[in-house]
Design a protein around this motif. Sequence first.
Motif, PDB file in Angstrom:
ATOM      1  N   SER A   1       0.825  -1.213   0.000  1.00  0.00           N
ATOM      2  CA  SER A   1       0.000   0.000   0.000  1.00  0.00           C
ATOM      3  C   SER A   1       0.859   1.263   0.000  1.00  0.00           C
ATOM      4  O   SER A   1       0.405   2.319   0.407  1.00  0.00           O
ATOM      5  CB  SER A   1      -0.930   0.006   1.215  1.00  0.00           C
ATOM      6  N   ASN A   2       2.107   1.154  -0.466  1.00  0.00           N
ATOM      7  CA  ASN A   2       3.012   2.304  -0.573  1.00  0.00           C
ATOM      8  C   ASN A   2       3.303   2.938   0.778  1.00  0.00           C
ATOM      9  O   ASN A   2       2.652   3.897   1.186  1.00  0.00           O
ATOM     10  CB  ASN A   2       2.456   3.352  -1.542  1.00  0.00           C
ATOM     11  N   PRO A   3       4.272   2.406   1.525  1.00  0.00           N
ATOM     12  CA  PRO A   3       4.587   2.913   2.857  1.00  0.00           C
ATOM     13  C   PRO A   3       4.969   4.384   2.818  1.00  0.00           C
ATOM     14  O   PRO A   3       5.644   4.838   1.909  1.00  0.00           O
ATOM     15  CB  PRO A   3       5.770   2.047   3.289  1.00  0.00           C
ATOM     16  N   ASP A   4       4.521   5.098   3.820  1.00  0.00           N
ATOM     17  CA  ASP A   4       4.714   6.544   3.833  1.00  0.00           C
ATOM     18  C   ASP A   4       5.802   6.913   4.827  1.00  0.00           C
ATOM     19  O   ASP A   4       5.762   6.517   5.988  1.00  0.00           O
ATOM     20  CB  ASP A   4       3.389   7.220   4.206  1.00  0.00           C
ATOM     21  N   LYS A   5       6.795   7.668   4.346  1.00  0.00           N
ATOM     22  CA  LYS A   5       7.812   8.277   5.198  1.00  0.00           C
ATOM     23  C   LYS A   5       8.585   7.274   6.055  1.00  0.00           C
ATOM     24  O   LYS A   5       8.743   7.429   7.257  1.00  0.00           O
ATOM     25  CB  LYS A   5       7.174   9.359   6.081  1.00  0.00           C
ATOM     26  N   VAL A   6       9.085   6.195   5.429  1.00  0.00           N
ATOM     27  CA  VAL A   6      10.025   5.303   6.097  1.00  0.00           C
ATOM     28  C   VAL A   6      11.397   5.951   6.023  1.00  0.00           C
ATOM     29  O   VAL A   6      11.968   6.092   4.931  1.00  0.00           O
ATOM     30  CB  VAL A   6      10.043   3.914   5.438  1.00  0.00           C
ATOM     31  N   GLN A   7      11.968   6.364   7.164  1.00  0.00           N
ATOM     32  CA  GLN A   7      13.239   7.078   7.133  1.00  0.00           C
ATOM     33  C   GLN A   7      14.359   6.204   6.612  1.00  0.00           C
ATOM     34  O   GLN A   7      15.175   6.646   5.793  1.00  0.00           O
ATOM     35  CB  GLN A   7      13.610   7.610   8.524  1.00  0.00           C
TER      36      GLN A   7
ATOM     37  N   MET B   1      12.782   7.350   2.586  1.00  0.00           N
ATOM     38  CA  MET B   1      12.864   6.544   1.363  1.00  0.00           C
ATOM     39  C   MET B   1      11.631   6.791   0.504  1.00  0.00           C
ATOM     40  O   MET B   1      10.508   6.754   1.008  1.00  0.00           O
ATOM     41  CB  MET B   1      12.945   5.059   1.729  1.00  0.00           C
ATOM     42  N   PRO B   2      11.794   7.051  -0.788  1.00  0.00           N
ATOM     43  CA  PRO B   2      10.621   7.300  -1.634  1.00  0.00           C
ATOM     44  C   PRO B   2       9.817   6.029  -1.884  1.00  0.00           C
ATOM     45  O   PRO B   2      10.376   4.985  -2.229  1.00  0.00           O
ATOM     46  CB  PRO B   2      11.239   7.826  -2.935  1.00  0.00           C
ATOM     47  N   SER B   3       8.523   6.119  -1.697  1.00  0.00           N
ATOM     48  CA  SER B   3       7.652   4.994  -2.009  1.00  0.00           C
ATOM     49  C   SER B   3       7.463   4.894  -3.519  1.00  0.00           C
ATOM     50  O   SER B   3       7.818   5.794  -4.282  1.00  0.00           O
ATOM     51  CB  SER B   3       6.297   5.166  -1.330  1.00  0.00           C
TER      52      SER B   3
ATOM     53  N   SER C   1      12.843   1.735  -4.166  1.00  0.00           N
ATOM     54  CA  SER C   1      11.661   2.363  -3.571  1.00  0.00           C
ATOM     55  C   SER C   1      11.436   1.698  -2.218  1.00  0.00           C
ATOM     56  O   SER C   1      12.068   0.685  -1.888  1.00  0.00           O
ATOM     57  CB  SER C   1      10.425   2.188  -4.455  1.00  0.00           C
ATOM     58  N   ALA C   2      10.529   2.255  -1.432  1.00  0.00           N
ATOM     59  CA  ALA C   2      10.218   1.689  -0.114  1.00  0.00           C
ATOM     60  C   ALA C   2       9.081   0.683  -0.178  1.00  0.00           C
ATOM     61  O   ALA C   2       8.627   0.206   0.863  1.00  0.00           O
ATOM     62  CB  ALA C   2       9.855   2.812   0.853  1.00  0.00           C
ATOM     63  N   THR C   3       8.632   0.329  -1.378  1.00  0.00           N
ATOM     64  CA  THR C   3       7.402  -0.443  -1.525  1.00  0.00           C
ATOM     65  C   THR C   3       7.664  -1.893  -1.899  1.00  0.00           C
ATOM     66  O   THR C   3       8.256  -2.179  -2.946  1.00  0.00           O
ATOM     67  CB  THR C   3       6.499   0.211  -2.591  1.00  0.00           C
TER      68      THR C   3
END
Length: 365
Positions: free
Chosen positions: A227-233, A242-244, A325-327
């Motif tokens: 679900s596209n993680p938001d604002k994982v440092q 990290m950009p999703s 990406s973080a996804t």
Amino acid sequence: MRQEGKIFFRATASILLGSLLLFLTVDSCERIKFEPVENLYITTDSILLISAENYKLTGSILNVGKDKITAHGFCWSDSGTPTTDGAAIHLGSRDSIGHFSGIITGLDLKSIYKVRAFAETSMGTEYGNEKHFRTPAPVIDSTVTDIDGNIYKVVVIGSQAWMAENLKTTHYADGEAIPLVENDSIWNTLTGSDRAYSWYGNDSSKTDYGALYTWSAAMNGEVGSESNPDKVQGVCPDGWHMPSDAEWNQMHIQLGMNPDDADRIGFLGTRQAVGTKMKGIGTPLWEGNLDDPRFNESGFTALPCGQRSNSGIFLNEGKYAYFWSATDYDENEVWYRYLQWGHSAVLRVRTFKNMGFSVRCVLDE
């Protein structure tokens, strides 16, 4: 406008000779004259921030039509649909297809604007597709410093602020060291949950390349999400993350990609040259033709730093750039982006988490 050209055709005839039926095939060509296409066709292509209040707009005339273009340019508005009755820049007449650009100034900060390219003829005004962008907050630092003291340039693309250089920290923001793995055989044993980094070719002097991180190292052990993680440092400095997958898409759309294409798999944004707009001139240098004026139009300054494969081998220096990406896609794979020499697109695809890729961080809003 369409030009005179040749059209080829193949004709087949049958002839009855006694009881034998023969088929004759003839290739021929005939010069025909295409009639001019009636309709003017114009597109709004990209919006590039130059400074906090100044933006470069680009558009394209894809077909001139029958009537002469007496004026063209851009119009914008912070409320309602932009028209030439409001704020606009006029670039004069033209009689050919091609790209054009203009700079708009004096915009309010932290505001949403809509913009359209336009062209005027004796028949009226034709508008391109509508795009929107958000001006940044009043203060965005031009650089960011990581825990190791490395300083990175920052570029604003639409409403996002990105690092304009690959990350090269060897520590997380809390000071914890990231494991350095140089041996190919040891890298080959890494799993998707192992944290590790290396320098391309195990050469730490290649500082412009940044470090190559496994996905778990880039995420600092946090688990992504479909679900596209938001604002994982993750490995990023404080205030950055990290950009999703969705944030990469947002940037690509800002550079002209059709929003309907952003979630597809494969080479995307070819016609809009999204990949070319992300590529920078530096070390290592991209192979091939660097004369395209759209090179690094975004300021993202991607360099072809290559990758480290999950077997530990270093590959594609000078040819490719790879970014995490973080996804997650699933337990074993994750979405990433890469740019390829000789190709104007950006590739959206997934791969194993124990590869070694570059990291770009995006600013928390």
